[in-house]
Design an enzyme around this catalytic site. Sequence first.
Site, mmCIF file in Angstrom:
data_model
loop_
_atom_site.group_PDB
_atom_site.id
_atom_site.type_symbol
_atom_site.label_atom_id
_atom_site.label_comp_id
_atom_site.label_asym_id
_atom_site.label_seq_id
_atom_site.Cartn_x
_atom_site.Cartn_y
_atom_site.Cartn_z
ATOM 1 N N LYS A 71 44.199 35.399 43.490
ATOM 2 C CA LYS A 71 42.814 35.857 43.628
ATOM 3 C C LYS A 71 41.800 34.721 43.779
ATOM 4 O O LYS A 71 40.781 34.896 44.428
ATOM 5 C CB LYS A 71 42.419 36.755 42.458
ATOM 6 C CG LYS A 71 43.035 38.130 42.533
ATOM 7 C CD LYS A 71 42.491 39.014 41.435
ATOM 8 C CE LYS A 71 42.964 40.438 41.619
ATOM 9 N NZ LYS A 71 42.232 41.379 40.772
ATOM 10 N N ASP A 108 36.837 45.450 42.567
ATOM 11 C CA ASP A 108 37.245 45.919 41.233
ATOM 12 C C ASP A 108 36.094 46.550 40.463
ATOM 13 O O ASP A 108 36.220 47.652 39.938
ATOM 14 C CB ASP A 108 37.821 44.766 40.405
ATOM 15 C CG ASP A 108 39.215 44.362 40.841
ATOM 16 O OD1 ASP A 108 39.932 45.207 41.422
ATOM 17 O OD2 ASP A 108 39.586 43.206 40.594
#
Length: 174
Positions: A71, A108
């Site tokens: 990420k 997210d």
Amino acid sequence: MAEQQAFGIAGLLGWPVVHSRSPVIHNHWLAHHGIPGRYVLFGVPPEKLEAAVRGIAVLGLRGCNVTTPHKQAVFPLLDRVDQLARTIGAVNTVVVEKDGTLTGFNNDGNGFIQSLRDVDSKWRPDSGPILVLGAGGASRAVVASLAAQGAKEIRLTNRTLDRRRRSPTRWVRL
């Protein structure tokens, strides 16, 4: 790049990913909505990340989701990273643009906010103090998204004070 109605391939890029249920979920919704495509797993060890990212557009993929441990490492390999992902410090979605360039996003926190709105359509992030439990990557995404959506006061707590202190909170008024 591929036409929107053409068969598309996307997937989950991470290491390891063999345990992920993402293909089951995404392929269900592709079929349910009649979208021609497939969602697959891309198990890419860290030492092969650059080559894998360079191949995303070349192979004709629509994009991919990104999970651990990539990420943060994916940032310099992308052509653009949106501001929210920069604030969070993590990319979880890579989109292949029409010109073949790669743009990174982090969805997210927005997914979390949508789940709150699904429960209460009148919920507003600026309606009062918000308490976020935990100081890890997911909470960073939630806090940044809440702030971007107009939250006025966000309180962050964690099991350990040390981890809480290490959590980036430049966007949070404590």
